[in-house]
Design a protein around this motif. Structure first.
Motif, mmCIF file in Angstrom:
data_model
loop_
_atom_site.group_PDB
_atom_site.id
_atom_site.type_symbol
_atom_site.label_atom_id
_atom_site.label_comp_id
_atom_site.label_asym_id
_atom_site.label_seq_id
_atom_site.Cartn_x
_atom_site.Cartn_y
_atom_site.Cartn_z
ATOM 1 N N GLN A 93 24.283 -0.796 15.125
ATOM 2 C CA GLN A 93 23.728 -2.149 15.177
ATOM 3 C C GLN A 93 23.707 -2.786 13.789
ATOM 4 O O GLN A 93 23.927 -2.107 12.793
ATOM 5 N N ALA A 94 23.405 -4.077 13.780
ATOM 6 C CA ALA A 94 23.276 -4.772 12.504
ATOM 7 C C ALA A 94 22.065 -4.252 11.736
ATOM 8 O O ALA A 94 22.062 -4.180 10.518
ATOM 9 N N PHE A 95 21.043 -3.860 12.476
ATOM 10 C CA PHE A 95 19.809 -3.423 11.831
ATOM 11 C C PHE A 95 19.715 -1.896 11.819
ATOM 12 O O PHE A 95 20.342 -1.227 12.620
ATOM 13 N N ALA A 96 18.916 -1.378 10.910
ATOM 14 C CA ALA A 96 18.560 0.043 10.941
ATOM 15 C C ALA A 96 17.072 0.098 11.229
ATOM 16 O O ALA A 96 16.359 -0.882 11.029
ATOM 17 N N THR A 97 16.601 1.204 11.703
ATOM 18 C CA THR A 97 15.183 1.267 12.072
ATOM 19 C C THR A 97 14.439 2.268 11.197
ATOM 20 O O THR A 97 15.049 3.098 10.525
ATOM 21 N N LEU A 98 13.137 2.161 11.234
ATOM 22 C CA LEU A 98 12.277 3.154 10.591
ATOM 23 C C LEU A 98 11.727 4.043 11.702
ATOM 24 O O LEU A 98 11.480 3.566 12.805
ATOM 25 N N LEU B 1 3.047 4.703 13.198
ATOM 26 C CA LEU B 1 3.304 4.813 11.758
ATOM 27 C C LEU B 1 3.662 3.424 11.235
ATOM 28 O O LEU B 1 4.629 2.826 11.691
ATOM 29 N N ARG B 2 2.866 2.950 10.310
ATOM 30 C CA ARG B 2 3.152 1.612 9.757
ATOM 31 C C ARG B 2 3.830 1.785 8.396
ATOM 32 O O ARG B 2 3.178 1.711 7.361
ATOM 33 N N TRP B 3 5.138 2.003 8.452
ATOM 34 C CA TRP B 3 5.887 2.178 7.201
ATOM 35 C C TRP B 3 5.928 0.860 6.441
ATOM 36 O O TRP B 3 6.046 -0.201 7.043
ATOM 37 N N GLN B 4 5.857 0.943 5.133
ATOM 38 C CA GLN B 4 6.011 -0.252 4.296
ATOM 39 C C GLN B 4 7.497 -0.470 4.089
ATOM 40 O O GLN B 4 8.178 0.405 3.567
ATOM 41 N N ARG B 5 7.967 -1.642 4.487
ATOM 42 C CA ARG B 5 9.397 -1.920 4.368
ATOM 43 C C ARG B 5 9.716 -2.363 2.938
ATOM 44 O O ARG B 5 9.051 -3.251 2.402
ATOM 45 N N LEU B 6 10.714 -1.742 2.326
ATOM 46 C CA LEU B 6 11.047 -2.083 0.945
ATOM 47 C C LEU B 6 12.200 -3.070 0.845
ATOM 48 O O LEU B 6 12.328 -3.798 -0.124
ATOM 49 N N TYR B 7 13.045 -3.060 1.844
ATOM 50 C CA TYR B 7 14.197 -3.965 1.831
ATOM 51 C C TYR B 7 14.031 -5.006 2.923
ATOM 52 O O TYR B 7 13.753 -4.657 4.068
ATOM 53 N N ALA B 8 14.171 -6.257 2.571
ATOM 54 C CA ALA B 8 14.199 -7.308 3.587
ATOM 55 C C ALA B 8 15.109 -8.405 3.062
ATOM 56 O O ALA B 8 15.007 -8.801 1.900
ATOM 57 N N LEU B 9 15.996 -8.855 3.899
ATOM 58 C CA LEU B 9 16.916 -9.919 3.490
ATOM 59 C C LEU B 9 16.119 -11.205 3.288
ATOM 60 O O LEU B 9 15.393 -11.618 4.182
ATOM 61 N N PRO C 167 9.633 6.125 -2.743
ATOM 62 C CA PRO C 167 9.676 5.246 -3.927
ATOM 63 C C PRO C 167 8.754 4.042 -3.729
ATOM 64 O O PRO C 167 8.601 3.570 -2.606
ATOM 65 N N PRO C 168 8.129 3.584 -4.808
ATOM 66 C CA PRO C 168 7.229 2.426 -4.644
ATOM 67 C C PRO C 168 7.983 1.133 -4.385
ATOM 68 O O PRO C 168 7.439 0.188 -3.836
ATOM 69 N N ARG C 169 9.236 1.072 -4.806
ATOM 70 C CA ARG C 169 10.051 -0.127 -4.553
ATOM 71 C C ARG C 169 11.498 0.297 -4.347
ATOM 72 O O ARG C 169 11.829 1.467 -4.572
ATOM 73 N N GLY D 25 0.853 -1.183 0.000
ATOM 74 C CA GLY D 25 0.000 0.000 0.000
ATOM 75 C C GLY D 25 0.879 1.218 0.000
ATOM 76 O O GLY D 25 2.087 1.122 -0.184
ATOM 77 N N GLU D 26 0.288 2.358 0.168
ATOM 78 C CA GLU D 26 1.079 3.575 0.204
ATOM 79 C C GLU D 26 1.734 3.720 1.571
ATOM 80 O O GLU D 26 1.284 3.129 2.550
ATOM 81 N N GLN D 27 2.786 4.508 1.614
ATOM 82 C CA GLN D 27 3.398 4.808 2.904
ATOM 83 C C GLN D 27 2.427 5.685 3.706
ATOM 84 O O GLN D 27 1.662 6.455 3.120
#
Lengths: 167, 227
Positions: free
Chosen positions: A56-61, A94-102, A137-139, A28-30
């Motif tokens: 950290q290994a992770f970054a956050t939104l 805020l439910r951000w749409q995550r674009l990157y996931a390993l 960006p959409p992706r 969906g949209e951000q």
């Protein structure tokens, strides 16, 4: 034995072509049409919103509290900005749409700290020109597979052993 | 560069199986049903082999913990047609699951029987499923899995060391889960090439021996004979 090895390598090539990172389009949209350019041009560092990216290994939104640090009072006439306070009023996260996931198939270990802090790799190398974007960006802007990682590792003369990343 | 190895003091092992349980939890090793276990599909990357001698009342039990032997000349790496079994520059034998085609050559080649083929999709009871270790991959079905000296722990240790601008210390900084869990301190882990580590000293003691040494696999897991 030699032919077995060839068959194996061919099979591996097909596996390797699977994307390491699923650059999935947002379903969906951000929640807020965030303008990266407006923020970055004011001198804001990526790590202010994407906390822990250096440690950290992770970054956050960012959470709504991060936005409210500056936007608790009205700063512009932009309706997107007003949304922040509406979200806060409703107590809605805020439910951000995550674009990157390993991808779990890759079974790889990626550490932001290792790349950003220890390797001095600019964010744009993997995340593309996000700082220039005025709309979300959409992706993912960069599509990367194992070749993308390996070519950079070879260039920087860091380990390309399988187990340096995979596990 | 470090050459990681383990020393197992058979005199100290009480057979409590803490290492076995810890290994299962640390590496997300699936739970196998008793029916599957009877078919020889039990998966224990670390296992304790019991051996009972004598008859009552003179009974004596011996316990031999058995992880992957982490050979310096690993037969599993030699036979792997897709180079999924790899030996890292530090000598640790690891398995890249994404590469494995499930041919099971390594299962046949390993003289210690420490490589396991996962026949079924991994299953865990509900409580355990919620406690899976996010640091380690959950394997797809139809690949071989085995102990890799908790390589993910080395990845973390290496990152910490790198942040401080040094190499990983030869002792204490990186230890596999089984070593950390052993209450009797029967498992000792460290750099075998560093003469200052306990592991290296014990590996050179007259009590030390290795499993099936005459095969020439040069394991990096040393056992200390019972005194």
């Amino acid at each position: 034995m030699r032919s077995m090895r060839m068959i194996g390598l061919l099979l591996f090539a097909s596996v390797a072509s699977v994307l390491l990172v699923t650059s999935r389009p947002a379903s969906g949209e951000q929640p807020i049409a965030f303008n990266h350019k407006a923020h970055v041009s004011k001198g804001l560092d990526c790590a202010i919103c994407h906390r822990y990216v250096r440690e950290q290994a992770f970054a956050t939104l960012p959470t709504i509290e991060t936005c409210l640090m500056c936007h608790s009072a009205k700063m512009s006439d932009n309706p997107e900005e007003a949304k922040i306070r509406e979200f806060a009023k409703r107590g809605e996260p805020l439910r951000w749409q995550r674009l990157y996931a390993l991808s779990p198939d890759a079974a790889a270990y990626f550490s932001h700290r290792r790349h950003v802090t220890l390797g001095n790799i600019p964010c744009a190398t993997c995340h593309g020109p996000m700082a220039e974007r005025t709309t979300p960006p959409p992706r993912a802007l960069v599509r990367f597979d194992m070749d993308f990682c390996i070519s950079c590792h070879q260039e920087k003369k860091v380990s390309t052993a399988c187990v340096a990343c995979h596990r | 560069m470090a050459r990681w190895g383990m020393v197992i003091d058979l005199d100290r092992c009480t057979g409590c199986q803490a290492c076995v349980v810890t290994c299962k939890a640390e590496n997300n090793v699936p739970v196998v049903t008793p029916r599957e276990a009877q078919r020889g599909r039990l998966m224990l990357w670390m296992t304790v082999i019991p051996e009972v001698e004598g008859e009552f009342p003179r009974v004596r039990a011996r316990f031999t913990p058995r992880p992957c032997m982490q050979c310096d000349h690993p037969p599993c790496v030699k036979v792997c047609p897709v180079q999924a079994m790899t030996k890292s520059p530090e000598g640790t034998v690891s398995h890249v699951f994404a590469r494995c085609i499930g041919c099971r050559f390594c299962v046949q080649a390993c003289p210690y029987g420490v490589t396991y083929f996962n026949w079924q999709a991994p299953t865990w009871p509900k409580d355990l499923r919620e406690a899976l270790n996010p640091d380690f991959a959950i394997r797809p079905t139809g690949v071989v899995e085995m102990c890799d000296f908790c390589h993910h722990r080395l990845q973390h240790a290496r990152e910490e060391a790198r942040a401080d601008g040094r190499e990983v210390r030869g002792e204490g900084e990186y230890v596999p889960a089984c070593v950390q869990a052993c209450p009797a301190r029967a498992l000792i882990f460290g750099d075998l090439d560093d003469p200052n580590t306990a592991a290296s000293n014990l590996a050179h003691s007259p009590r030390a021996f290795r499993m099936l040494e005459d095969l020439g696999t040069s394991p990096k897991v040393y056992y200390l004979k019972e005194g």
